[in-house]
Scaffold this active site. Structure first.
Site, PDB file in Angstrom:
ATOM      1  N   GLY A  75       0.559  -1.315   0.177  1.00  0.00           N
ATOM      2  CA  GLY A  75      -0.600  -0.428  -0.168  1.00  0.00           C
ATOM      3  C   GLY A  75       0.724   0.900   0.147  1.00  0.00           C
ATOM      4  O   GLY A  75       0.864   2.368  -0.654  1.00  0.00           O
ATOM      5  N   ASN A  87      -8.379 -13.192   5.196  1.00  0.00           N
ATOM      6  CA  ASN A  87      -7.952 -12.127   4.128  1.00  0.00           C
ATOM      7  C   ASN A  87      -9.434 -12.016   3.820  1.00  0.00           C
ATOM      8  O   ASN A  87      -9.697 -11.037   4.017  1.00  0.00           O
ATOM      9  CB  ASN A  87      -7.742 -12.092   2.689  1.00  0.00           C
ATOM     10  CG  ASN A  87      -5.767 -11.722   3.432  1.00  0.00           C
ATOM     11  OD1 ASN A  87      -5.448 -11.688   4.692  1.00  0.00           O
ATOM     12  ND2 ASN A  87      -5.115 -11.709   2.818  1.00  0.00           N
ATOM     13  N   HIS A 126      -3.601 -15.625 -10.452  1.00  0.00           N
ATOM     14  CA  HIS A 126      -2.243 -15.185 -10.195  1.00  0.00           C
ATOM     15  C   HIS A 126      -1.785 -16.215  -9.060  1.00  0.00           C
ATOM     16  O   HIS A 126      -2.129 -15.615  -7.359  1.00  0.00           O
ATOM     17  CB  HIS A 126      -2.842 -13.776  -9.451  1.00  0.00           C
ATOM     18  CG  HIS A 126      -2.039 -12.878  -8.474  1.00  0.00           C
ATOM     19  ND1 HIS A 126      -0.603 -13.103  -8.951  1.00  0.00           N
ATOM     20  CD2 HIS A 126      -1.302 -13.169  -7.303  1.00  0.00           C
ATOM     21  CE1 HIS A 126       0.340 -12.183  -8.590  1.00  0.00           C
ATOM     22  NE2 HIS A 126      -0.409 -12.285  -6.778  1.00  0.00           N
TER      23      HIS A 126
HETATM   24  N1  LIG Z   1      -1.536  -9.228  -6.001  1.00  0.00           N
HETATM   25  C1  LIG Z   1      -0.642  -9.089  -6.231  1.00  0.00           C
HETATM   26  O1  LIG Z   1       0.070  -9.667  -7.017  1.00  0.00           O
HETATM   27  C2  LIG Z   1       0.230  -8.638  -4.846  1.00  0.00           C
HETATM   28  C3  LIG Z   1       1.511  -8.484  -4.736  1.00  0.00           C
HETATM   29  C4  LIG Z   1       2.303  -8.575  -3.087  1.00  0.00           C
HETATM   30  C5  LIG Z   1       1.081  -8.329  -2.127  1.00  0.00           C
HETATM   31  N2  LIG Z   1       0.297  -8.966  -2.282  1.00  0.00           N
HETATM   32  C6  LIG Z   1      -0.760  -9.045  -1.181  1.00  0.00           C
HETATM   33  O2  LIG Z   1      -1.444  -7.836  -0.715  1.00  0.00           O
HETATM   34  C7  LIG Z   1      -1.561  -7.997   0.710  1.00  0.00           C
HETATM   35  C8  LIG Z   1      -0.813  -6.636   1.350  1.00  0.00           C
HETATM   36  O3  LIG Z   1       0.473  -7.076   1.776  1.00  0.00           O
HETATM   37  P1  LIG Z   1       1.652  -6.681   2.168  1.00  0.00           P
HETATM   38  O4  LIG Z   1       3.021  -6.928   1.784  1.00  0.00           O
HETATM   39  O5  LIG Z   1       1.841  -4.752   1.695  1.00  0.00           O
HETATM   40  O6  LIG Z   1       1.229  -6.572   3.633  1.00  0.00           O
HETATM   41  P2  LIG Z   1       1.824  -5.447   5.180  1.00  0.00           P
HETATM   42  O7  LIG Z   1       1.566  -7.102   6.587  1.00  0.00           O
HETATM   43  O8  LIG Z   1       3.315  -4.679   4.559  1.00  0.00           O
HETATM   44  O9  LIG Z   1       0.275  -4.717   4.938  1.00  0.00           O
HETATM   45  C9  LIG Z   1      -0.865  -5.232   5.612  1.00  0.00           C
HETATM   46  C10 LIG Z   1      -1.350  -3.989   5.872  1.00  0.00           C
HETATM   47  O10 LIG Z   1      -2.999  -4.353   6.412  1.00  0.00           O
HETATM   48  C11 LIG Z   1      -3.694  -3.856   7.451  1.00  0.00           C
HETATM   49  N3  LIG Z   1      -4.488  -4.535   7.422  1.00  0.00           N
HETATM   50  C12 LIG Z   1      -4.678  -5.658   8.304  1.00  0.00           C
HETATM   51  N4  LIG Z   1      -6.791  -5.157   8.083  1.00  0.00           N
HETATM   52  C13 LIG Z   1      -6.857  -4.576   7.504  1.00  0.00           C
HETATM   53  C14 LIG Z   1      -7.932  -3.865   7.785  1.00  0.00           C
HETATM   54  N5  LIG Z   1      -8.960  -4.669   7.900  1.00  0.00           N
HETATM   55  N6  LIG Z   1      -8.279  -2.259   7.377  1.00  0.00           N
HETATM   56  C15 LIG Z   1      -7.631  -1.756   7.065  1.00  0.00           C
HETATM   57  N7  LIG Z   1      -6.250  -2.339   6.875  1.00  0.00           N
HETATM   58  C16 LIG Z   1      -6.154  -3.450   7.459  1.00  0.00           C
HETATM   59  C17 LIG Z   1      -2.441  -4.379   8.411  1.00  0.00           C
HETATM   60  O11 LIG Z   1      -2.840  -3.541   9.726  1.00  0.00           O
HETATM   61  C18 LIG Z   1      -1.218  -4.085   7.470  1.00  0.00           C
HETATM   62  O12 LIG Z   1      -0.475  -2.654   7.392  1.00  0.00           O
HETATM   63  C19 LIG Z   1      -1.528  -9.345   1.317  1.00  0.00           C
HETATM   64  O13 LIG Z   1      -2.909 -10.218   0.795  1.00  0.00           O
HETATM   65  C20 LIG Z   1      -0.296  -9.661   0.065  1.00  0.00           C
HETATM   66  O14 LIG Z   1      -0.508 -11.506  -0.015  1.00  0.00           O
HETATM   67  C21 LIG Z   1      -0.401  -9.393  -3.554  1.00  0.00           C
END
Ligand SMILES: NC(=O)c1ccc[n+]([C@@H]2O[C@H](COP(=O)([O-])OP(=O)(O)OC[C@H]3O[C@@H](n4cnc5c(N)ncnc54)[C@H](O)[C@@H]3O)[C@@H](O)[C@H]2O)c1
Length: 305
Positions: free
Chosen positions: A7, A90, A170
């Site tokens: 994010g 998730n 994916h």
């Molecule tokens: N689609 C893709 O290509 C792709 C690529 C990389 C990561 N991802 C996925 O993206 C997601 C995030 O990855 P990341 O590395 O940033 O993880 P991260 O743990 O660094 O960040 C996730 C954030 O979400 C927050 N969070 C949890 N529940 C929440 C809620 N209800 N409301 C708001 N915020 C909330 C957490 O506090 C955390 O800061 C994971 O599910 C990961 O597998 C997807």
């Protein structure tokens, strides 16, 4: 939504590339999004951008009237964990976050990033009841950038001259790097690389995420963040880029009632159209198998929906 690694990285690229005038980071962790936003905003004078960046803890009102909302909230993969294993945790997060978003931004286009992404995209679509052009799963953009990078390494040619797409689910076993259609400035890569080399590129691409998770101890963020920003740019600035995205299929590619990666034209309306590729029999068979695996995972949503 979710000011974690992906994010925050996405917000950074949106600001640096001047894609949007305002970005709001929202997280559930008290003070976390505020801290990330302030830190990022303090780079504006040094790096020269005008995008305002605000961080909030669970305050959806601050996101009101958003044009595009990116969902990265959830937990990321740990080494040895599959994207599939993330589903239970998730799904609850993605459902409640999508519902909250729409309460304050009823016109928003939603980009789903949280894994397992195809299933989370399907969940967001079903939970919100939004028209299918407004729910877009980001995975193919990232997988394609990894594919092109591995091709450029194998070819020893600049990555920007390489074109190619990854379609399908994916997941490490469900994505389909389209080696037959990949090109070095329009010339098929098969003219420069052996079948064995192409198969190796495809294999490296498929485990591209897992390779990084193993190296980093958590899932990657630079390329994922950049891929989301690329997609958001095409929406906000009506660029009509062709990007493989996970979208709802209604007969396209022989599939129904599923979200899975296919090439889409992305404009200000979200998914303007799905591009139909003339897949050969082997590619279509892989696509069918990929869809069966994604559908199998969607079955796990029955308790959430
Ligand atoms: N689609 C893709 O290509 C792709 C690529 C990389 C990561 N991802 C996925 O993206 C997601 C995030 O990855 P990341 O590395 O940033 O993880 P991260 O743990 O660094 O960040 C996730 C954030 O979400 C927050 N969070 C949890 N529940 C929440 C809620 N209800 N409301 C708001 N915020 C909330 C957490 O506090 C955390 O800061 C994971 O599910 C990961 O597998 C997807």
């Amino acid at each position: 939504m979710g000011a974690g690694n992906v994010g925050a990285s996405c917000a950074e690229y949106i600001a640096l590339k001047r894609i949007a005038s305002k970005v709001v980071l929202l997280d559930i962790k008290e003070g976390f999004a505020e801290g990330k936003a302030l830190d990022l905003y303090q780079t504006a004078t040094t790096l020269g951008f005008n995008t305002s960046i605000e961080g909030v803890t669970n305050n959806y009102k601050a996101t009101a009237g958003s044009d595009v909302v990116v969902i990265t909230s959830g937990i990321p993969r740990k080494p040895g964990m599959t994207r599939e294993e993330l589903i239970g945790i998730n799904a609850g997060i993605v459902k409640s976050v999508s519902e909250n978003i729409l309460e304050h931004s009823p016109e928003a286009i939603i980009v789903v990033v949280s894994n397992p992404m195809d299933t989370m995209t399907y969940l967001a679509l079903k939970a919100t009841g939004l028209p299918k052009n407004r729910i877009i799963g980001m995975g193919g953009a990232l997988d394609s950038s990894r594919f092109k990078t591995y091709l450029s390494l194998a070819l020893q040619k600049p990555a920007n001259d390489i074109h190619g797409m990854v379609i399908g689910g994916h997941g490490d076993t469900t994505m389909i790097p389209l080696t037959r259609l990949a090109s070095y400035n329009g010339v098929p890569v098969s003219q420069f690389l052996s079948q064995t080399a192409l198969e190796q590129v495809a294999a490296d691409t498929m485990v591209g995420g897992a390779t990084l998770t193993k190296l980093l101890g958590t899932s990657a963020w630079y390329a994922p963040g950049a891929s989301v920003a690329y997609l958001v740019d095409s929406i906000l600035n009506d660029q009509k880029r062709m990007i493989p995205c996970s979208v709802y299929l209604d007969g396209e590619y022989g599939q129904n009632d599923i979200c899975i990666g296919v090439p889409c034209i992305i404009d200000a309306s979200g998914v303007a159209s799905i591009v139909s590729l003339d897949l050969n029999a082997a590619e279509q068979e892989k696509f069918n198998q990929s869809a069966a695996a994604v559908r199998n995972m969607n079955d796990a949503l029955q308790t959430v929906l």
